[in-house]
Design a protein around this motif. Sequence first.
Motif, PDB file in Angstrom:
ATOM      1  N   TRP A   1      61.463 105.669  75.266  1.00  0.00           N
ATOM      2  CA  TRP A   1      61.683 106.322  76.496  1.00  0.00           C
ATOM      3  C   TRP A   1      60.330 106.402  76.984  1.00  0.00           C
ATOM      4  CZ3 TRP A   1      66.678 106.615  77.226  1.00  0.00           C
ATOM      5  CH2 TRP A   1      67.847 106.583  76.412  1.00  0.00           C
ATOM      6  N   THR A   2      60.192 105.753  78.354  1.00  0.00           N
ATOM      7  CA  THR A   2      59.061 105.888  78.887  1.00  0.00           C
ATOM      8  C   THR A   2      59.007 106.460  80.345  1.00  0.00           C
ATOM      9  OG1 THR A   2      58.518 103.563  77.663  1.00  0.00           O
ATOM     10  CG2 THR A   2      57.191 104.335  79.620  1.00  0.00           C
ATOM     11  N   GLY A   3      58.054 107.205  80.286  1.00  0.00           N
ATOM     12  CA  GLY A   3      57.819 108.013  81.831  1.00  0.00           C
ATOM     13  C   GLY A   3      56.547 107.753  82.285  1.00  0.00           C
ATOM     14  N   LEU A   4      56.392 106.653  82.907  1.00  0.00           N
ATOM     15  CA  LEU A   4      54.869 106.113  83.186  1.00  0.00           C
ATOM     16  C   LEU A   4      54.461 106.992  84.434  1.00  0.00           C
ATOM     17  CD1 LEU A   4      53.500 103.937  81.797  1.00  0.00           C
ATOM     18  CD2 LEU A   4      54.057 102.286  83.607  1.00  0.00           C
ATOM     19  N   GLY A   5      53.225 107.198  84.274  1.00  0.00           N
ATOM     20  CA  GLY A   5      52.573 108.156  85.533  1.00  0.00           C
ATOM     21  C   GLY A   5      52.474 109.456  85.170  1.00  0.00           C
TER      22      GLY A   5
ATOM     23  N   SER B   1      57.432 111.585  87.063  1.00  0.00           N
ATOM     24  CA  SER B   1      57.741 110.180  86.522  1.00  0.00           C
ATOM     25  C   SER B   1      59.364 110.150  86.094  1.00  0.00           C
ATOM     26  CB  SER B   1      57.036 110.091  84.968  1.00  0.00           C
ATOM     27  OG  SER B   1      57.781 110.977  84.141  1.00  0.00           O
ATOM     28  N   GLU B   2      59.875 109.007  86.299  1.00  0.00           N
ATOM     29  CA  GLU B   2      61.129 108.481  86.103  1.00  0.00           C
ATOM     30  C   GLU B   2      61.162 107.713  84.540  1.00  0.00           C
ATOM     31  OE1 GLU B   2      62.911 105.999  89.068  1.00  0.00           O
ATOM     32  OE2 GLU B   2      61.235 106.785  90.607  1.00  0.00           O
ATOM     33  N   ILE B   3      62.086 108.279  83.647  1.00  0.00           N
ATOM     34  CA  ILE B   3      62.350 107.841  82.448  1.00  0.00           C
ATOM     35  C   ILE B   3      63.101 106.467  82.266  1.00  0.00           C
ATOM     36  CG2 ILE B   3      63.247 108.293  80.160  1.00  0.00           C
ATOM     37  CD1 ILE B   3      61.079 109.866  81.293  1.00  0.00           C
ATOM     38  N   MET B   4      62.487 105.689  81.752  1.00  0.00           N
ATOM     39  CA  MET B   4      63.062 104.303  81.503  1.00  0.00           C
ATOM     40  C   MET B   4      63.028 104.041  80.159  1.00  0.00           C
ATOM     41  SD  MET B   4      61.594 102.290  84.907  1.00  0.00           S
ATOM     42  CE  MET B   4      62.930 101.175  84.766  1.00  0.00           C
ATOM     43  N   PRO B   5      64.189 103.347  79.710  1.00  0.00           N
ATOM     44  CA  PRO B   5      64.297 102.859  78.307  1.00  0.00           C
ATOM     45  C   PRO B   5      63.555 101.471  78.011  1.00  0.00           C
ATOM     46  CG  PRO B   5      66.316 102.389  79.414  1.00  0.00           C
ATOM     47  CD  PRO B   5      65.371 103.025  80.380  1.00  0.00           C
TER      48      PRO B   5
ATOM     49  N   GLN C   1      62.846 119.127  90.244  1.00  0.00           N
ATOM     50  CA  GLN C   1      64.164 119.423  90.474  1.00  0.00           C
ATOM     51  C   GLN C   1      65.304 118.052  90.758  1.00  0.00           C
ATOM     52  OE1 GLN C   1      62.643 121.927  93.470  1.00  0.00           O
ATOM     53  NE2 GLN C   1      64.147 123.463  93.099  1.00  0.00           N
ATOM     54  N   VAL C   2      64.315 117.250  91.389  1.00  0.00           N
ATOM     55  CA  VAL C   2      65.269 115.880  91.879  1.00  0.00           C
ATOM     56  C   VAL C   2      65.191 115.016  90.536  1.00  0.00           C
ATOM     57  CG1 VAL C   2      64.968 113.906  93.173  1.00  0.00           C
ATOM     58  CG2 VAL C   2      64.530 116.201  94.373  1.00  0.00           C
ATOM     59  N   LEU C   3      63.989 115.060  89.908  1.00  0.00           N
ATOM     60  CA  LEU C   3      64.051 113.801  88.969  1.00  0.00           C
ATOM     61  C   LEU C   3      64.759 114.141  87.520  1.00  0.00           C
ATOM     62  CD1 LEU C   3      60.359 112.647  89.676  1.00  0.00           C
ATOM     63  CD2 LEU C   3      62.352 111.286  89.926  1.00  0.00           C
ATOM     64  N   VAL C   4      64.721 115.124  86.997  1.00  0.00           N
ATOM     65  CA  VAL C   4      65.109 115.687  85.632  1.00  0.00           C
ATOM     66  C   VAL C   4      66.564 115.331  85.762  1.00  0.00           C
ATOM     67  CG1 VAL C   4      65.720 117.770  84.268  1.00  0.00           C
ATOM     68  CG2 VAL C   4      63.543 117.662  85.254  1.00  0.00           C
ATOM     69  N   PRO C   5      67.467 115.915  86.700  1.00  0.00           N
ATOM     70  CA  PRO C   5      69.044 115.282  86.691  1.00  0.00           C
ATOM     71  C   PRO C   5      68.961 113.935  86.468  1.00  0.00           C
ATOM     72  CG  PRO C   5      68.761 116.971  88.273  1.00  0.00           C
ATOM     73  CD  PRO C   5      67.212 116.639  87.921  1.00  0.00           C
ATOM     74  N   GLN C   6      68.375 113.285  87.485  1.00  0.00           N
ATOM     75  CA  GLN C   6      68.295 111.610  87.162  1.00  0.00           C
ATOM     76  C   GLN C   6      68.030 111.097  85.845  1.00  0.00           C
ATOM     77  OE1 GLN C   6      66.083 109.602  90.571  1.00  0.00           O
ATOM     78  NE2 GLN C   6      65.244 108.204  88.863  1.00  0.00           N
ATOM     79  N   ASN C   7      67.035 111.681  85.302  1.00  0.00           N
ATOM     80  CA  ASN C   7      66.284 111.073  84.014  1.00  0.00           C
ATOM     81  C   ASN C   7      67.474 111.526  82.996  1.00  0.00           C
ATOM     82  OD1 ASN C   7      64.370 110.075  85.100  1.00  0.00           O
ATOM     83  ND2 ASN C   7      62.977 111.994  84.866  1.00  0.00           N
ATOM     84  N   LEU C   8      68.288 112.758  83.018  1.00  0.00           N
ATOM     85  CA  LEU C   8      69.215 113.085  82.079  1.00  0.00           C
ATOM     86  C   LEU C   8      70.207 112.180  81.953  1.00  0.00           C
ATOM     87  CD1 LEU C   8      69.211 117.011  82.347  1.00  0.00           C
ATOM     88  CD2 LEU C   8      67.859 115.558  80.659  1.00  0.00           C
ATOM     89  N   GLU C   9      70.572 111.901  83.270  1.00  0.00           N
ATOM     90  CA  GLU C   9      71.782 110.852  83.429  1.00  0.00           C
ATOM     91  C   GLU C   9      71.361 109.385  82.901  1.00  0.00           C
ATOM     92  OE1 GLU C   9      75.573 109.461  84.529  1.00  0.00           O
ATOM     93  OE2 GLU C   9      74.620 111.284  83.983  1.00  0.00           O
ATOM     94  N   THR C  10      70.108 108.891  82.721  1.00  0.00           N
ATOM     95  CA  THR C  10      69.546 107.963  82.283  1.00  0.00           C
ATOM     96  C   THR C  10      69.620 108.056  80.769  1.00  0.00           C
ATOM     97  OG1 THR C  10      67.990 107.439  84.083  1.00  0.00           O
ATOM     98  CG2 THR C  10      67.740 106.300  81.940  1.00  0.00           C
ATOM     99  N   TYR C  11      69.324 109.070  80.275  1.00  0.00           N
ATOM    100  CA  TYR C  11      69.565 109.277  78.890  1.00  0.00           C
ATOM    101  C   TYR C  11      70.999 109.491  78.354  1.00  0.00           C
ATOM    102  CZ  TYR C  11      64.546 110.982  77.779  1.00  0.00           C
ATOM    103  OH  TYR C  11      63.235 110.826  77.499  1.00  0.00           O
TER     104      TYR C  11
END
Length: 377
Positions: free
Chosen positions: A283-287, A292-296, A357-367
Amino acid sequence: MSKRIILFLCCIVFGLAETMACTSAIIGADANPYGRPLLWKNRDTSTIDNKVEYVKGSSGELSYVGLFNADDKKLEQAWMGMNEAGFAVMNTASYNIKDDNVPAKDMDKEGYLMAIALKNCKTVDDFASLLEKLPRPMGVEANFGVIDAYGNGAFFETNNHSYIRHDLKDAPDHVLIRTNYSHSGRPDEGFGFVREANACHLLSPYIKKGEVTPELLTETLSRRFWHDLKKTDYLEGPDRWVIDQDFIPRYKSTATVVIEGCRPLEANDSPTPDFVKEQYIMWTGLGYPPCSEIMPVWCSPDGVDKSLRGLGKNGHSEMGDIVKARRDEVFPIRKGNGEKYIDMKKLFNEDGTGYVQVLVPQNLETYRKIREKRDGK
């Protein structure tokens, strides 16, 4: 020696600590609700531009995916990674175990060592054997964290000539945390004491319940501004401008990465590359982690999203450049010591538009989506 010279030397040492730092943890399978060990690193470095690449093994070597500096054209230095045998490694710089006069120009070989390990090691014991065989001086002063497909994990507190091994199975609650000093090193030397306390505080309630997850590490530890010495979390506090000192996420944080292993195999089982591809996720959050946005990432030729790869100018990754621009908004002051001041309203505000606030929900959905696809539930 004059006071001015002493002060100058102290500044050099502190500068090195700022250049190569990190906060990290190894989480045992029984401390994770899915029964999988975890290897986490919040990378701090002055080499702000990073990328993720797949390296095909040759001549009997293992294939792997790793985190690299953007300018590493030959992919010679891996700063974290996992291979097709289910072995994974990362490091944090240490500043209290070097016991020789090997010059600085012959040091900082940790990335080379980890690349060698990823090409050759299958287990934690293999890594120990590698350290035994490497020529001396090794050119390292670091805490190397490793896990394998059998549920084993360890930190190897390593200098030029020797190492002290701390096994996960012997640790309280089967969790090990390291920053920029070695627990076996000289007392009260090194850096990252407050950051280690921050990590311990944030993890403690989840360790007790066996609920340490990858998303806890990337979405909480790498995005919170808890300061354990002051017993304050500045992310949701009243201050807009906060001095960037002793938080887990820092101006020089360039990635938050968690390698999620498999449920431990039996000793007589051998993980295949297909098995690792299916079960392991990096699980990678670059930057800069709060932005950061989490990407598998998977250990396969097509397992790294193009936005993470060094396909841009000077080996830059698209995602790295996007997040770097966001970081510049969080640290907007360009004069004087501007890089030391965080604009918290860019991360968390009353309008709900802060990056955290914006990215955490987005990342949790990715997970959720990726885990559902892997586990079928």
